[in-house]
Write a protein that holds these residues in place. Structure first.
Motif, PDB file in Angstrom:
ATOM      1  N   MET A  21       0.957  -1.330   0.237  1.00  0.00           N
ATOM      2  CA  MET A  21      -0.224  -0.249   0.256  1.00  0.00           C
ATOM      3  C   MET A  21       1.177   1.476   0.002  1.00  0.00           C
ATOM      4  O   MET A  21       0.115   2.253   0.119  1.00  0.00           O
ATOM      5  CB  MET A  21      -1.311  -0.073   1.306  1.00  0.00           C
ATOM      6  N   HIS A  22       1.874   1.599   0.123  1.00  0.00           N
ATOM      7  CA  HIS A  22       2.944   2.459   0.192  1.00  0.00           C
ATOM      8  C   HIS A  22       4.535   1.625  -0.905  1.00  0.00           C
ATOM      9  O   HIS A  22       5.344   1.781   0.151  1.00  0.00           O
ATOM     10  CB  HIS A  22       3.252   2.842   1.980  1.00  0.00           C
ATOM     11  N   GLU A  23       4.953   2.608  -1.567  1.00  0.00           N
ATOM     12  CA  GLU A  23       5.499   2.238  -2.706  1.00  0.00           C
ATOM     13  C   GLU A  23       6.110   2.933  -3.498  1.00  0.00           C
ATOM     14  O   GLU A  23       5.092   3.517  -3.762  1.00  0.00           O
ATOM     15  CB  GLU A  23       6.069   0.596  -2.959  1.00  0.00           C
ATOM     16  N   HIS A  24       7.615   3.368  -3.515  1.00  0.00           N
ATOM     17  CA  HIS A  24       7.463   4.140  -4.467  1.00  0.00           C
ATOM     18  C   HIS A  24       8.415   3.467  -5.452  1.00  0.00           C
ATOM     19  O   HIS A  24       9.072   3.574  -5.724  1.00  0.00           O
ATOM     20  CB  HIS A  24       8.648   5.801  -3.827  1.00  0.00           C
ATOM     21  N   ILE A  25       8.396   4.444  -6.963  1.00  0.00           N
ATOM     22  CA  ILE A  25       9.705   4.003  -7.772  1.00  0.00           C
ATOM     23  C   ILE A  25      10.337   4.790  -7.596  1.00  0.00           C
ATOM     24  O   ILE A  25      11.992   4.414  -7.330  1.00  0.00           O
ATOM     25  CB  ILE A  25       8.676   4.097  -8.847  1.00  0.00           C
ATOM     26  N   LEU A 148      -4.929   9.502  -2.776  1.00  0.00           N
ATOM     27  CA  LEU A 148      -5.085  10.638  -2.671  1.00  0.00           C
ATOM     28  C   LEU A 148      -4.631  10.988  -1.607  1.00  0.00           C
ATOM     29  O   LEU A 148      -4.072  10.213  -0.947  1.00  0.00           O
ATOM     30  CB  LEU A 148      -5.666  11.999  -1.660  1.00  0.00           C
ATOM     31  N   LYS A 149      -3.039  12.082  -1.398  1.00  0.00           N
ATOM     32  CA  LYS A 149      -1.689  11.671  -0.610  1.00  0.00           C
ATOM     33  C   LYS A 149      -1.340  13.588   0.254  1.00  0.00           C
ATOM     34  O   LYS A 149      -2.249  14.509  -0.991  1.00  0.00           O
ATOM     35  CB  LYS A 149      -0.677  11.843  -1.235  1.00  0.00           C
ATOM     36  N   CYS A 150      -1.838  13.095   1.714  1.00  0.00           N
ATOM     37  CA  CYS A 150      -0.723  14.746   2.060  1.00  0.00           C
ATOM     38  C   CYS A 150       0.136  13.986   3.284  1.00  0.00           C
ATOM     39  O   CYS A 150       0.131  13.333   3.081  1.00  0.00           O
ATOM     40  CB  CYS A 150      -2.217  15.847   2.722  1.00  0.00           C
ATOM     41  N   GLY A 211      -0.802   6.729   7.415  1.00  0.00           N
ATOM     42  CA  GLY A 211       1.149   5.892   6.440  1.00  0.00           C
ATOM     43  C   GLY A 211       1.805   5.707   7.949  1.00  0.00           C
ATOM     44  O   GLY A 211       1.989   7.263   8.567  1.00  0.00           O
ATOM     45  N   HIS A 212       2.977   5.210   8.247  1.00  0.00           N
ATOM     46  CA  HIS A 212       3.937   5.317   8.836  1.00  0.00           C
ATOM     47  C   HIS A 212       3.639   5.107  10.452  1.00  0.00           C
ATOM     48  O   HIS A 212       4.023   4.900  11.556  1.00  0.00           O
ATOM     49  CB  HIS A 212       4.567   6.258   8.307  1.00  0.00           C
ATOM     50  N   SER A 213       2.222   4.311  10.287  1.00  0.00           N
ATOM     51  CA  SER A 213       1.958   4.086  11.832  1.00  0.00           C
ATOM     52  C   SER A 213       3.291   3.060  12.349  1.00  0.00           C
ATOM     53  O   SER A 213       3.346   3.618  13.897  1.00  0.00           O
ATOM     54  CB  SER A 213       0.562   3.739  12.001  1.00  0.00           C
ATOM     55  N   GLN A 268       6.627  -0.864   2.669  1.00  0.00           N
ATOM     56  CA  GLN A 268       7.994  -0.791   2.689  1.00  0.00           C
ATOM     57  C   GLN A 268       8.349   0.827   2.832  1.00  0.00           C
ATOM     58  O   GLN A 268       9.518   1.218   3.196  1.00  0.00           O
ATOM     59  CB  GLN A 268       9.141  -1.714   1.959  1.00  0.00           C
ATOM     60  N   ASP A 269       7.793   1.635   1.868  1.00  0.00           N
ATOM     61  CA  ASP A 269       7.572   2.947   1.734  1.00  0.00           C
ATOM     62  C   ASP A 269       9.302   2.976   1.123  1.00  0.00           C
ATOM     63  O   ASP A 269      10.395   3.422   1.067  1.00  0.00           O
ATOM     64  CB  ASP A 269       8.149   4.246   2.670  1.00  0.00           C
ATOM     65  N   ALA A 270       9.361   1.739   0.138  1.00  0.00           N
ATOM     66  CA  ALA A 270      11.306   1.818  -0.505  1.00  0.00           C
ATOM     67  C   ALA A 270      10.610   2.088  -2.155  1.00  0.00           C
ATOM     68  O   ALA A 270       9.853   2.851  -2.635  1.00  0.00           O
ATOM     69  CB  ALA A 270      10.910   0.376  -0.660  1.00  0.00           C
TER      70      ALA A 270
HETATM   71 ZN    ZN Z   1       6.469   7.455   0.903  1.00  0.00          ZN
END
Ligand code: ZN
Length: 324
Positions: A21-25, A148-150, A211-213, A268-270
């Motif tokens: 649910m939360h990875e970047h490229i 959506l993201k903030c 996120g990042h809980s 992993q927010d990788a």
């Molecule tokens: Zn992130």
């Protein structure tokens, strides 16, 4: 079932499968990259590297990734499209603004800020930009945002952070697109999210991932947020900065033990490349990549009482219900 927008077009929610649910490229600073491109190097090499890393995630079982890279993080969809032509993963992209402080300069004298100077009420143009990304697609690519993201960090609810948050709320209420918020749980910023997004703007907390809980070990605080209806993003496995591998994994285990499996998502927010850090520094985070959960975290929690069924719930069922 419903259709979820991805880079290659809509996918039935039943077909999302294992979802991170939360990875970047890529996480980039575009005006630095435009002027100092040496570290980035060759575009084709970066794209090929991303394809290799994403294929490894696919081989580990990942079928869908949500990439919350928005303005402030260097979102550039044409490059992402080239990568996703070569990997069978579904990639859900996002719209929004990422800041811990001010809104981007672009918005300084637009909408409410201009209205204040003129003494009239003016809508925030951010809302229409976000809604356009969701309904019409991003920058002429045809790729529609599915999230959506903030963000809010230890600086708290600055005027810029609050402005973005309220614009995200309005775009959500207009479109129904779910929200992911970068939060800073050790300063309990989830409570600000609750007040602004939910209590004041009227967003259902069940449509919001905090996120990042997993950056905190305070399970009582996390339980209170889950009880308020939020989905908890246990989404920075591999980032052993504020908490260690064991602390992060033990927090997940404790939240499972307390019965919150249905309220958590994993990631992993990788990124394949982010330009916020010296590459030599990133060498100190060797587990920060797309398959750390599968290689290290799942064996650890399975040995300590979690079940495969619980893992599947957090990887498949909760993301599917959240996105649909
Ligand atoms: Zn992130």
């Amino acid at each position: 079932m419903s259709a979820i927008e991805t880079v290659r077009g809509p996918v039935e929610s039943a077909d999302l499968g294992v979802t991170l649910m939360h990875e970047h490229i890529f996480v980039l600073t575009p005006d630095m990259q435009a002027n100092y491109p040496d570290e980035w190097g060759d575009e084709e090499t970066r794209i090929a590297d991303a394809v290799t890393r994403l294929q490894k995630a696919y081989d580990a079982g990942v079928r869908t990734i949500v990439d919350p890279t928005v303005v402030g993080l260097g979102r550039y969809i044409p490059r992402i499209q080239r990568i996703m032509e070569q990997v069978p993963i579904n990639l859900v992209v996002a719209t929004g603004v990422y800041t811990y402080n001010d809104a981007p300069r672009f918005f300084t004298y637009r909408g409410p800020a201009l209205g204040e100077a003129l003494g009239v009420e003016m809508p925030d143009p951010m809302v229409d930009l976000f809604v356009g990304d969701i309904r019409d697609g991003i920058a002429g690519t045809g790729v529609k945002a599915g999230m959506l993201k903030c963000a809010i960090d230890h600086q708290g609810l600055t005027p810029g952070v609050e402005r973005v948050m309220r614009a995200v709320a309005k775009a959500h209420l207009e479109t129904g697109t779910p929200i992911t918020v970068h939060t800073h749980p050790s300063s309990q910023s989830g409570l600000d999210v609750k007040r602004v997004l939910c209590d004041e703007e009227g967003v259902d907390p069940g449509r919001i991932v905090l996120g990042h809980s997993g950056d905190t070990t305070d399970c009582d605080h996390l339980a209170a947020l889950a009880d308020a209806g939020f989905v908890l993003g246990m989404d920075r496995f591999g980032v052993h900065l504020e908490v260690t591998f064991e602390q992060r994994s033990d927090t997940l285990l404790e939240m499972i033990r307390r019965g919150y499996t249905e309220r958590m998502v994993l990631s992993q927010d990788a990124a394949c490349y982010l330009d916020w850090a010296d590459p030599d520094m990133l060498a100190f985070l060797p587990q920060w990549h797309y398959t750390h959960l599968f290689e290290d975290v799942f064996p650890y929690i399975l040995e300590r009482g979690a079940t495969q069924e619980q893992i599947d719930t957090m990887l498949v069922d909760v993301p599917r219900r959240f996105l649909e």
